[in-house]
Design a protein around this motif. Structure first.
Motif: not given
Ligand SMILES: Nc1ncnc2c1ncn2[C@@H]1O[C@H](COP(=O)(O)OP(=O)(O)OP(=O)(O)O)[C@@H](O)[C@H]1O
Ligand SMILES: [Mg+2]
Lengths: 349, 283
Positions: A126-140, A163-165
């Motif tokens: 995911y290194l080249d993705r923007k935060p909005r393209q990630l799931s909550g857990g990945q953002r975390q 903020n996670l399930d």
């Protein structure tokens, strides 16, 4: 590496005092969980350590250094926010590298650290993705990565999992614990979830209205809660409290039943019994009129009232049981706690 | 509406076509007039189809002395003046207002709210209201007939400051705190985080302000007496009045056509960002 020392830390907003003199000595590599109800000042305490809030009085030491007047960036800390606060216009890689870039670290070293953190957190794809393209857990995880790459002396977490399930929360909880162990970085973790607190912390600081109610290991808090507040806050389902009158060696329940008093006292007191410490016993002194059952599979929760009174009681039984509503069940008490009726403080055993 | 009825579709299309026709007809007539000889435009009925003199008229308008017999500069010069003024106003306003919004939102300084209200009050003072004192100042500074005189007085205004303030207020505090922990000082935070996050809003504002600047009439009219400094908006008006003979519609219409192009070009170039800037809410 370094420990943290808080000395009589006070915070006021205008005339309102939020924190009333917090003392704590946190060892190098230790993980402390600050837990308490909403509005008790947990975030404020953490933000003071981070340098985001000014200190009204008292001292904060990180290692040997008094950091009261240092900028957040000079304190050698990293913080994970509840909403992650990732920079939306930067990729995951840039998010993690930003702080290092500002410090003027070489490109090669930045790349090395980012890759290392990405490996630890499994963020490589995911290194080249923007935060909005990630799931909550990945953002975390990115937020964690941003903290790790700095190699700080202290990690600060402000409810990073809220903020996670539920399922992800359990998984990330374990990951944070493993990571903290592995890196050995002194950490302060704020939460209002007592399960999170019990499982993550080497020691727990229970905060109530800006005052430390108790500071100790999870087992210590569970077995010897220092006050009614701590006893009710730690453990799930919550402890049962009954007003008792202590006469010599006996604590007399409101319905007249006599139990052995767990501590020396005289007169009015509050007796505490955890739901899991009451065992079914035909000859037991505690009689409960069953009202509602909750079947959890591994356990059964019995909700009812102390026979002949309006005092609510909860008992946890192993396995699947089916006592009928309206029936009287009798229990023998295991471990009991006695608290001062007025102050709520634990009475010496 | 996901209904699919043929007559409804037909009706919808007719309504749309009618609307487009109403908007497009004047532009079409402008174009047609710009492609005929001067003499043809004076005969009734006026032509509805383009003639063969478009390129000729274009060259005459851009590089000739504009209108024969009138004292106007060639139109390319006026287009350039308009362009410099519009770009200057748009860029200047954006630069000033984003910096003042940054100061108001992120810094605590004495009389912060007082400054805020002072800026707010200027909202009630558009150029037209303060035109005489402003003229006085500009003329004392010797800025008549200069690009500075054309742009600077129009740059000072509060609307854009407000917009940027609203944009900044939607950015969560944690973003600033995160940047502080990362070691970013105020200027770095502004440059690395606020500016990129306001990108679409800047684009939207640029479009609006460019058109605002391009369409300015009263102020340029007042401060430009040198014909080499006048703008295209003024010149169209002057062309209509200046002609002692009957107006040369082909040249006038060509000028109008040329005057329409830059704003259209800006809108088309920035369309995507513009729409995003007006609608995007999540930061
Ligand atoms: N800037 C401020 N000005 C005045 N009071 C404040 C300010 N920030 C926080 N407080 C007050 O300080 C108290 C503690 O706030 P804090 O955010 O530390 O609570 P918390 O324990 O983190 O709660 P939660 O679990 O809801 O996050 C609250 O009563 C809050 O109203
Ligand atoms: Mg909080």
């Amino acid at each position: 590496m370094a420990g943290i020392k808080l000395e009589n830390l006070i915070k006021s907003y205008g005339d309102t005092r939020i924190l009333h003199g917090i003392d704590a000595d946190i060892a190098d590599g230790e993980m402390i969980v600050v837990v308490g109800p909403s509005g008790c000042g947990k975030s404020t305490l953490l933000r003071m350590v981070a340098g985001l809030e000014a200190v009204t009085a008292g001292r904060i030491l990180i290692g040997e250094r008094v950091v009261n007047d240092l900028e957040p960036s000079q304190r050698d800390i990293a913080m994970v926010f509840q909403n992650y606060a990732l920079y939306p216009h930067m990729t995951v890689r840039q998010n993690m590298a930003y702080g290092l870039k500002i410090r003027g670290m070489s490109r090669a070293e930045i790349a090395r650290r980012v890759d290392e953190a990405a490996d630890i957190l499994e963020l490589r794809p995911y290194l080249d993705r923007k935060p909005r393209q990630l799931s909550g857990g990945q953002r975390q995880r990115v937020a964690m990565g941003r903290a790790i790459v700095r190699h700080p002396q202290v990690f600060l977490f402000d409810e990073p999992l809220s903020n996670l399930d539920a399922k992800l929360r359990v998984q990330m909880r374990l990951e944070i614990r493993k990571l903290q162990r592995r890196l050995g970085v002194t950490s302060i973790y704020v939460t209002h979830d007592q399960v999170e607190a019990m499982t993550l912390g080497d020691r727990l600081m229970v905060l109530n209205k800006g005052v430390v109610e108790q500071f100790g290991s999870p087992i210590e808090l569970y077995e010897r809660p220092a006050s009614v507040f701590v006893a009710g806050f730690i453990g799930s389902p919550a402890m049962n409290f009954l007003p008792v009158r202590v006469e010599g060696d006996a604590a007399i329940l409101p319905n007249g039943a006599r139990l052995p008093a767990p501590a020396r006292a005289a007169g009015e007191a509050t007796l505490g019994a955890r739901p899991e410490h009451l065992t079914p016993d035909e000859a037991g002194p505690v009689a409960v009129e069953v009202e509602v059952l909750e079947q959890l599979g591994a356990a059964t929760l019995v909700h009812g009232r102390l026979e002949g009174t309006q005092h609510e009681m909860t008992v946890q039984l192993d396995g699947v049981r089916a006592p009928e509503a309206g029936r009287i069940m009798r229990f023998a008490p295991g471990q009991l706690h006695l608290f001062d009726a007025a102050s709520g403080k634990r009475l010496a055993d | 509406m996901i209904e699919n009825r043929p007559w409804l579709n037909l009706f919808a299309h007719l309504a749309l076509i009618l609307g487009v026709a109403i908007v497009a007809l004047p532009i079409w007539i402008t174009f047609v007039a710009a492609s005929h000889e001067a003499a043809r435009m004076m005969q009734a009925p006026i032509p509805m189809l383009p003639g063969g003199h478009f390129w000729e008229n274009l060259r005459a308008t851009l590089f000739g002395e504009g209108l024969s017999g009138a004292e106007t500069a060639p139109v390319w010069r006026m287009l350039l003046n308009s362009l410099v003024m519009a770009l200057g106003i748009a860029a200047g306003k954006i630069a000033i207002s984003i910096i003042s919004a940054f100061a108001i939102v992120y810094f605590k300084f004495p009389f912060r709210m007082a400054f805020f209200w002072m800026i707010f009050i200027t909202l009630m003072l558009p150029v037209e209201v303060r035109i005489l004192p402003t003229y006085e100042v500009v003329s004392d500074l010797g800025l008549l007939n200069s690009y500075w005189g054309l742009t600077v007085p129009l740059i000072a205004s509060a609307t854009a400051t407000f917009m940027f303030r609203q944009v900044f207020l939607t950015i969560p505090d944690e973003m600033l705190e995160s940047a502080r922990i990362d070691g970013a000082g105020p200027l770095r935070f502004f440059w690395d985080i606020l500016l990129p996050l306001s990108r679409t809003n800047i684009a939207a504002l640029f479009v609006i302000l460019f058109i605002y600047g391009w369409n300015q009439y009263l102020w340029p009219l007042l401060i430009t007496t040198d014909r080499d400094m006048s703008t295209v908006m003024i010149s169209i008006k002057q062309m209509l009045e200046a002609a002692e003979q009957s107006p040369q519609w082909n040249i006038i219409m060509m000028t109008a056509l040329l005057a329409m192009l830059p704003p259209v070009a800006v809108v088309i170039a920035m369309q995507k960002l513009f729409v995003k800037g007006l609608t995007e809410t999540d930061k």
